[in-house]
Write a protein that holds these residues in place. Structure first.
Motif, PDB file in Angstrom:
ATOM      1  N   ILE A  56      78.607  41.141  32.550  1.00  0.00           N
ATOM      2  CA  ILE A  56      77.603  40.150  32.976  1.00  0.00           C
ATOM      3  C   ILE A  56      78.264  39.128  33.889  1.00  0.00           C
ATOM      4  CG2 ILE A  56      76.060  40.375  30.973  1.00  0.00           C
ATOM      5  CD1 ILE A  56      77.425  37.893  29.788  1.00  0.00           C
ATOM      6  N   THR A  75      74.614  34.815  34.415  1.00  0.00           N
ATOM      7  CA  THR A  75      73.884  35.444  33.317  1.00  0.00           C
ATOM      8  C   THR A  75      74.477  35.030  31.970  1.00  0.00           C
ATOM      9  OG1 THR A  75      73.313  37.307  34.720  1.00  0.00           O
ATOM     10  CG2 THR A  75      73.190  37.682  32.340  1.00  0.00           C
ATOM     11  N   ALA A  84      69.853  29.186  35.623  1.00  0.00           N
ATOM     12  CA  ALA A  84      69.259  30.529  35.607  1.00  0.00           C
ATOM     13  C   ALA A  84      67.970  30.513  34.792  1.00  0.00           C
ATOM     14  CB  ALA A  84      70.246  31.522  35.000  1.00  0.00           C
ATOM     15  N   ALA A 107      70.017  32.503  30.039  1.00  0.00           N
ATOM     16  CA  ALA A 107      71.371  33.032  30.017  1.00  0.00           C
ATOM     17  C   ALA A 107      71.678  33.505  28.607  1.00  0.00           C
ATOM     18  CB  ALA A 107      72.359  31.971  30.475  1.00  0.00           C
ATOM     19  N   ASN A 152      65.333  40.806  30.803  1.00  0.00           N
ATOM     20  CA  ASN A 152      66.204  41.897  31.241  1.00  0.00           C
ATOM     21  C   ASN A 152      65.332  43.136  31.325  1.00  0.00           C
ATOM     22  OD1 ASN A 152      69.032  40.767  31.150  1.00  0.00           O
ATOM     23  ND2 ASN A 152      68.402  40.329  29.034  1.00  0.00           N
ATOM     24  N   ASP A 180      68.296  41.203  35.810  1.00  0.00           N
ATOM     25  CA  ASP A 180      68.679  40.568  34.556  1.00  0.00           C
ATOM     26  C   ASP A 180      67.986  39.233  34.338  1.00  0.00           C
ATOM     27  OD1 ASP A 180      70.370  38.236  34.830  1.00  0.00           O
ATOM     28  OD2 ASP A 180      72.035  39.535  35.369  1.00  0.00           O
ATOM     29  N   GLU A 181      68.035  38.802  33.102  1.00  0.00           N
ATOM     30  CA  GLU A 181      67.296  37.621  32.646  1.00  0.00           C
ATOM     31  C   GLU A 181      67.530  36.376  33.476  1.00  0.00           C
ATOM     32  OE1 GLU A 181      68.974  35.640  29.022  1.00  0.00           O
ATOM     33  OE2 GLU A 181      70.166  37.457  28.893  1.00  0.00           O
ATOM     34  N   SER A 182      68.706  36.299  34.106  1.00  0.00           N
ATOM     35  CA  SER A 182      69.006  35.083  34.857  1.00  0.00           C
ATOM     36  C   SER A 182      68.004  34.865  35.986  1.00  0.00           C
ATOM     37  CB  SER A 182      70.440  35.131  35.404  1.00  0.00           C
ATOM     38  OG  SER A 182      70.568  36.109  36.412  1.00  0.00           O
ATOM     39  N   ARG A 183      67.353  35.942  36.447  1.00  0.00           N
ATOM     40  CA  ARG A 183      66.407  35.846  37.562  1.00  0.00           C
ATOM     41  C   ARG A 183      64.960  35.759  37.099  1.00  0.00           C
ATOM     42  NH1 ARG A 183      69.920  34.486  40.931  1.00  0.00           N
ATOM     43  NH2 ARG A 183      68.010  34.115  42.045  1.00  0.00           N
TER      44      ARG A 183
END
Lengths: 470, 470
Positions: free
Chosen positions: A307, A311, A317, A320, B136, B180-183
């Motif tokens: 990651i 992330t 973000a 995270a 995610n 991924d979750e960050s986006r």
């Protein structure tokens, strides 16, 4: 150099082509840890090229990066932004070697600052253990493999110009492309990016120190008593001996009770790989490999996922990994009566560390546990006011020492559960008094020189200043 | 909704929370192809919420997206930006249903426009066949698996707000996390994101049409004669029957001569998977899966690598896969005497397609081959001036028809090699005359209405205008 083949003739050529100028910011990562040769190599080349007043932005300054001090004295480096600084550089900073101020962030605060535009990188130098001619790269191939390249991913995304530095070229297209060609402007091949013996340690060991083991037992019991040790739990711990011992004890509980965790995260050690391969955790989320076992596991198992730092921990973000943590085990060099934690400076006020992911995981986790011996180098752990605030007390739930456990006053619910579990709960003031009864009350030293470093919170605010020690 | 759990109560709630307002731009992807339900679902919800004057930005408008026409008539949708438009929507656009102009880009030009700020997305709706509570997500898990989610990756990176829409929830953390979750800001669970029977076709078939097979044989021989069919070659072809036949013939040559290719790229079909699994290509670089075989292969084989649209083809990226292509096989609805290719409009000037990756791969590849029958629907392929310029003639090297091959005048070197290989090389004017001798000279129709669409080159410049057909 073309879009098909970005290999530069030399590091010097790549630096010149990058447009790097006096006063700009260059970045590095610390995945090669104390074996890194890339940062020193690049700074030496910048010196040869006559570049001045550069700022170095990196997740961590390690002991092997001591040559930066000479570059500071010669005016080649004028600023450092990092999340951790080893004492061999930190002490010199504390003594005023650099006219400017170090900016300390956290592992999540650094990518957040890049995303928000609070930090800028002109040229990122990304050490990779394998690359292809277009710059698809990773930390998994080649003789200098170091595993996850997560801390460099935000640099690849945000830097104006990205140079991959590697000692191992593979045919296009390299797989996996942890950082892919779309983000890369140039590739430089060097003889060696690092000393393999120092890049990653052998399997990190659980402590044999009885004090450390007692603290770890208390911590593991506290985790269980909290009610969070249940199906689907998530967990993070550092690579210190006592922290690893907590992981081992937690594994024992999970095995006994038939519990499977969802993930363990952070810097990954062989200890966590063992629990994962045994099936006690379904996934590992890996921003950094601490040992060879972690590197091997990441290469071989899709559920051991690399990651990015963003992330992992960025508050900028969408979310995270730290936001999903049930429990984190963290260390401390000082804790104060309001549970603020210091891992930046020692008892004399000298820089010897930094947050890393300390403040990020503490902010994210449901239960943040600080494990530390009550005395460090014969000095009390608990003080009236920490020398430097790394992690605000509001993000800490529990302090565990060999003489007892102290709950943050906001966590009366937790305190009740721990008392019910027959754990030795103490007031933090009483623990402080106990330490002082053993070691005496230390003469209070307050560094009063100019500011040599600012500690920036993960949200981008000034959290504390570190002053010169003369 | 928290940072740990972003699941919205409903699509309506997620839209409201996104801050979507009149006049803003929303985005989609077309990986579900003609089985996509998400774009229609979202637009219907926007209509219910009273939103107006939205712009839809997506890689492709498929036949299943016909309801967009009703939303256009009602003022809910006022603009479309896409890289491809199926005739069932395109004809209506050509007839003037939308007061504004469609913006056509290419698969590489779209992420480049986002990176350059020439296009903006306010809210991205990303259909995913599997997600976890934090967003995610991927296209590989769940009952609606469609494989690569590459076209949505730039949206996740650049949109102000990102909503994942899925019909399959898995425990955190989902692996792989293609996005991924960050986006991701929110997750919406719906009954079905698509009709599995239409999401991906069964194995795409090589043509049995003798004309198509003859063209494919000529093309394969031309590839070999060019000298590019050698160890490490890279290759892309579309999913059309004749294009697939070229891939099969190329495979025969490689097998016979003991050649291993480095990669095949683009939309991936079972035909390319077969060659890959046989060991004739070391890697597949996959921005889109065209059939079930491709989905299966991507899930099972690390060297079958999912790539973003940016990594596939963006001229704004450091480099892209198309920059490494030796050979690409492309189709055409019209070719003109300067080798300009049209795949946007039909002989009447009606919108029936778009570049997709046509202009990107043509610009990147060392050898760009257009394969097409000399007559299409009894009309000559070759015209004085194409109705719409999709790919400029300067990026085309060779046209292959069943009546002979024509080299671009700048490729005298190639022409010599093809003549040496006894291929029937013709002047493009002679091929045009041949077609006209067979089918007659068509009455030239020029659409002269207002501009209904602009074709933007991958570099962001106006390439052509498409005018209304009344």
């Amino acid at each position: 150099m073309t879009r098909d083949d970005k290999i530069a003739k030399s590091l010097a050529q790549a630096i010149r082509a990058s447009g790097l100028q006096e006063g700009m910011t260059i970045s590095f990562h610390h995945h090669l840890r104390d074996g890194d040769r890339v940062q020193n190599l690049v700074l030496a080349e910048c010196a040869r090229l006559g570049l001045k007043q550069l700022t170095v932005n990196t997740a961590a300054i390690m002991a092997c990066h001591r040559p930066v001090l000479e570059h500071i004295r010669e005016g080649i480096v004028a600023g450092i932004e990092c999340n951790y600084m080893h004492p061999s550089v930190g002490h010199a900073i504390s003594k005023g070697v650099m006219p400017g101020e170090v900016i300390f962030r956290s592992h999540g605060g650094r990518p957040a600052a890049l995303a928000r535009g609070q930090a800028k990188i002109d040229v990122a130098f990304i050490a990779a253990s394998a690359t292809d001619r277009a710059g698809n790269c990773n930390g998994q191939g080649g003789p200098s493999a170091f595993g996850s390249i997560g801390y460099a991913m935000p640099d690849a995304l945000h830097a104006r110009h990205v140079i991959v530095v590697s000692d191992h070229l593979e045919p296009y297209p390299l797989t996996p492309a942890s950082i892919d060609e779309s983000r890369v402007d140039a590739v430089v091949l060097v003889d060696s990016i690092g000393d393999p013996d120092k890049i990653i340690s052998g399997t990190t060991r659980v402590t044999r120190d009885p004090v450390g083991l007692l603290i770890a037992q208390y911590a593991a019991k506290a985790l269980q008593a909290s009610g969070l040790v249940k199906e689907g739990l998530s967990f993070q711990t550092g690579a210190g001996g006592a922290s690893l011992a907590v992981a081992r004890y937690l594994g024992d509980i999970m095995r006994r009770e038939g519990i499977t965790g969802s993930f363990a995260s952070g810097g990954i050690t062989g200890m966590l790989v063992d629990l994962f391969e045994e099936g006690l955790f379904r996934s590992l989320l890996d921003v950094q490999c601490f040992d060879r076992e972690a590197v091997r596991s990441m290469i071989n198992n899709e559920k051991h996922r690399e990651i990015s730092a963003s992330t992992y921990a960025s508050p900028a973000a969408g979310s995270a990994v730290v936001d999903h943590l049930d429990m984190v085990i963290l260390g401390a060099t000082q804790v104060d009566l309001t549970f603020n934690v210091n891992v930046h400076t020692d008892s004399q006020g000298l820089i010897m560390g930094g947050s890393g992911g300390h403040s990020d995981t503490a902010a994210g986790a449901r239960l943040t546990v600080i494990v530390a011996p009550l005395l460090r180098a014969r000095l009390p752990l608990i003080v009236d006011r920490v020398g430097t605030i790394t992690t605000p007390g509001r993000d800490v739930d529990l302090l565990v020492t060999q003489y007892g456990l102290a709950c943050h006053p906001d966590r009366g619910d937790l305190k009740e559960k721990l008392i019910e579990a027959d754990l030795p709960i103490r007031d933090i003031g009483d623990l402080k008094a106990k330490a002082e009864s053993l070691a005496g009350i230390p003469a209070r030293k307050t560094a009063e020189g100019r500011t040599v470093a600012r500690v920036i919170s993960r949200d981008g605010e000034l959290l504390d200043r570190i002053r010169a020690v003369c």
